[in-house]
Write an enzyme that holds these catalytic residues in place. Structure first.
Site, PDB file in Angstrom:
ATOM      1  CD  GLU A 434      -2.700   1.265   2.600  1.00 13.66           C
ATOM      2  OE1 GLU A 434      -3.173   0.252   3.118  1.00 13.66           O
ATOM      3  OE2 GLU A 434      -2.855   2.214   3.086  1.00 13.66           O
ATOM      4  CD  GLU A 439      -2.751   7.706   5.147  1.00 10.64           C
ATOM      5  OE1 GLU A 439      -4.048   7.283   5.663  1.00 10.64           O
ATOM      6  OE2 GLU A 439      -1.646   7.837   5.827  1.00 10.64           O
TER       7      GLU A 439
END
Length: 547
Positions: A434, A439
Site C-alpha cells: 500500500e 493523508e
C-alpha cells in the site's frame, strides 16, 4: 622472541628548502640526521609451542634513534603509519606463514631522516575472507554510496552489546536526513571506490572537497561548533584498505568477522575520528559497517552503504501522460474509470472508521471532483462519505502520480489519495503493498503524511514521514509520488519530503490502482468533533506519467 637491526649514518635528506650554508639557518638550528637507528619486532603470541605467533598476524614494532622526532613505517601492502614513540602494532593479514619487508624512517629536525629496511620473518595469519573482498571490490573495482534512502544509514548504539545487540538504538537517521542543509548537504555526494590490485585493496573517497564532521572533530576542519558540519577538507589521494580479523568482536553482534583499516587517515565519509571499520554485513549491493568513534569508545557508530547512487541520473524520467481525469464533465464520476465502493467494510474498513460510503457523496462539479463527508444518519451509521478506485480500469506499475487538491477541515476528517496492490484479493494486505501518497487528519491541521505499508511495516508500524504545508484546506496544493524500481519519492508542491529505496524484497514492483476517499474517525482520523456537520475534499485533477 625479539629481533634487532641497526643502521648508522644512512641519511635521507628530505628537506628540499634547506640553505646550502647550514650555518646561516636560524630556524631549525643544526640539521643532523638521526643516528644509531635500531628496529626490533616481536610476534604477538610467539612461544615454543607457537613459533609463528597466535595466528592474529600482530607484530609489535619498535624503532629508536638519536635525535629522532618521529618515525614512519612503510609496509609491503603499501600502507604506512607515522608515530612519535617509534612503537606500532602492525597486523599482517596474508593467510599462512609469511615474511614481510618493512622500512622505518626516523625523522629529525627540518625533515632530515635516516632509514632502515628489515625483514619481519615467519608470521602466522589465520585471516582468510576472499568472499568479503570480492563483494567489496567486485573482483576489480566497485563504487559505493551512502544508503541515504534507508532509515538508519547513520546510527549510534552502545558499544558493549547491552542493548539491541549494539544496533543504533540511541540514534537512527531518517531517510535523507542530512540533505537540504548547508551544514550537512555534502554527505550524500560521497563516492567510495574500492579496487582490488592483486592481494591489495585500494580505497578512494571522493567527497567534492567537503567533509561532514562529527561535532567533536570540527576543529580538524578548522571550525569551532557544537553541531555536525560540512567543511572544506582535502581527502584526495588513494588509500590502502588493510583487511583483517575484526578486533574484540562481541559474540552477540552480527558481523562478517572482518574489518578494514585505512592508511593515511582514510575514513568512510563521515569524520568520527577513526580509520578502522568492522564490516557487519555485506552483499552485492548493500554494506553495513560499525566503528568506534575515536574519542568515545562507549559508542558504536553504524553506516550503511549501497551501490545505488542517492541521486541517480539513471532513474527513469516519467513525462509521458498515460492516464488522467481532469474532472471537467459535471455529474457522477466517470464510471469507465471509477468504481464506487459502498458500505462500511469489515470493522470500518479495518480501521474502525465511522462513515458509510455512498456514491452520492462524490460528484464532479465546476471542474473538480468533490467528495463530501457529512454528519447524517444512514443505514445505522452517523456519517457518510465516498470512496472510489480505478481497479481493473486503470492499474499500472511504476510512474509519477500527481494530483491537485484542496482538503477538508474538521476534527475526525481523514482524506487520502493512495494506491493498493492490484493482487490484494490473492495476496492479503499488507503483502500486496500500500502506498499512501497523501493523508491528512483534521485533528492535526496542515500536516501531510506519506506512508508505505508492507510486511513488517504496516498499520501503526508503517514506514511513514510527514511535512507541514500551510493552508491545505484553504487552497489547492499538488501531491506527487514518483515510483521507480529504485526509489519511491513523495512530494508536496515539488518539495520532496520522503524517499524510500525500492527493491525486489518489498511489494512495489507490480500493478497498483488508485483510490480516493474521505474517512471519518477511526484509528488514524481520531476523535470526531461533535460540532462537525460536513466538509469536502476537492480534486482538480489526477494524472499518471510513465516513460
Amino acid at each position: 622472541m625479539k629481533k634487532t637491526l641497526t643502521i648508522i649514518g644512512k641519511c635521507l635528506m628530505l628537506l628540499i628548502l634547506v640553505s646550502s650554508c647550514q650555518d646561516d639557518d636560524k630556524t631549525f638550528g643544526s640539521l643532523d640526521a638521526p643516528t644509531n637507528l635500531e628496529a626490533t619486532y616481536e610476534i604477538i603470541g610467539q612461544s615454543v609451542e607457537f613459533p609463528n605467533g597466535d595466528g592474529s598476524g600482530n607484530v609489535l614494532l619498535k624503532a629508536s634513534a638519536e635525535n629522532a622526532i618521529s618515525y614512519k613505517y612503510i609496509f609491503p601492502d603499501q600502507s604506512s603509519v607515522t608515530v612519535s614513540s617509534g612503537e606500532y602494532t602492525k597486523r599482517f593479514t596474508t593467510n599462512g606463514v609469511n615474511s614481510y619487508e618493512v622500512t622505518v624512517i626516523a625523522y629529525g629536525k627540518g625533515g632530515v631522516a635516516s632509514s632502515l629496511t628489515f625483514m619481519v620473518e615467519d608470521v602466522l595469519s589465520n585471516f582468510n575472507d576472499p568472499e568479503t573482498v570480492a563483494l567489496l571490490t567486485g573482483g576489480a573495482s566497485k563504487v559505493w554510496y551512502w544508503a541515504a534512502a534507508t532509515a538508519g544509514h547513520i546510527g549510534v548504539g552502545p558499544n558493549d552489546g547491552s542493548e539491541n545487540n549494539g544496533w543504533p538504538s540511541y540514534y537512527s537517521a531518517t531517510p535523507f536526513e542530512k540533505a537540504g542543509s548547508e551544514d550537512s548537504d555534502c554527505l550524500y555526494e560521497n563516492v567510495l571506490t574500492f579496487t582490488q590490485d592483486g592481494e591489495i585493496v585500494k580505497y578512494t573517497l571522493d567527497n567534492g572537497g567537503r567533509t561532514f564532521f562529527n561535532a567533536s572533530y570540527n576543529s580538524v576542519g578548522g571550525e569551532d561548533s557544537s553541531s555536525d558540519l560540512c567543511q572544506p577538507f582535502d581527502t584526495s589521494g588513494e588509500k590502502i584498505a588493510v583487511l583483517g580479523p575484526a578486533d574484540a568482536i562481541t559474540p552477540q553482534y552480527e558481523t562478517t568477522g572482518t574489518q578494514m583499516t585505512f592508511s593515511d587517515g582514510g575514513f568512510m565519509g563521515y569524520y568520527i575520528g577513526t580509520n578502522t571499520y568492522e564490516i557487519v554485513s555485506i552483499t552485492e549491493n548493500t554494506m553495513t559497517v560499525r566503528a568506534v568513534m575515536g574519542n568515545d569508545a562507549s559508542l558504536a557508530w553504524y553506516h550503511i552503504f549501497t551501490t545505488q547512487p542517492p541521486y541517480s541520473d539513471d532513474e527513469p524520467v516519467y513525462d509521458n501522460l498515460v492516464f488522467s481525469d481532469e474532472f471537467d464533465v459535471d455529474g457522477a464520476p466517470d464510471p469507465t474509470i471509477w468504481n464506487m465502493e459502498i458500505g462500511n467494510g469489515t470493522n470500518g474498513w479495518g480501521n474502525n472508521e465511522a462513515q458509510y460510503y455512498r456514491a452520492e457523496n462524490a460528484v464532479v462539479q465546476g471542474g473538480n471532483l468533490i467528495i463530501t463527508a457529512k454528519q447524517e444518519a444512514f443505514n445505522g451509521f452517523n456519517y457518510t462519505s465516498a470512496r472510489m478506485n480505478t481497479h481493473n480500469n486503470f492499474d499500472f506499475t511504476y510512474g509519477k502520480v500527481e494530483m491537485r487538491a484542496k482538503l477538508p477541515t474538521g476534527g475526525g476528517t481523514w482524506p487520502a489519495l493512495w494506491m493498493l496492490g492490484s493482487n490484494y484479493q490473492t495476496i492479503s494486505w499488507p503483502a500486496c503493498g500500500e502506498t499512501d501518497i497523501m493523508e491528512h487528519v483534521g485533528n492535526d491541521q496542515n500536516t501531510i503524511h506519506g506512508t508505505l505499508h508492507y510486511p513488517g511495516n504496516s498499520a501503526g508500524n508503517a514506514n511513514t514521514s510527514s511535512t507541514v504545508v500551510e493552508g491545505v484546506s484553504d487552497e489547492f496544493h499538488i501531491y506527487t509520488v514518483n515510483w521507480s524500481p529504485n526509489f519511491i519519492r513523495f512530494y508536496v508542491d515539488g518539495n520532496e519530503f520522503k524517499t524510500f529505496a525500492n527493491s525486489p524484497e518489498v511489494p512495489y514492483n507490480w500493478d497498483f490502482f488508485l483510490i480516493f476517499n474521505v474517512a471519518m474517525g477511526g484509528s488514524f482520523g481520531g476523535t470526531i468533533d461533535p460540532s462537525f456537520t460536513e466538509s469536502s475534499m476537492e480534486v482538480d485533477y489526477v494524472r499518471v506519467y510513465q516513460e
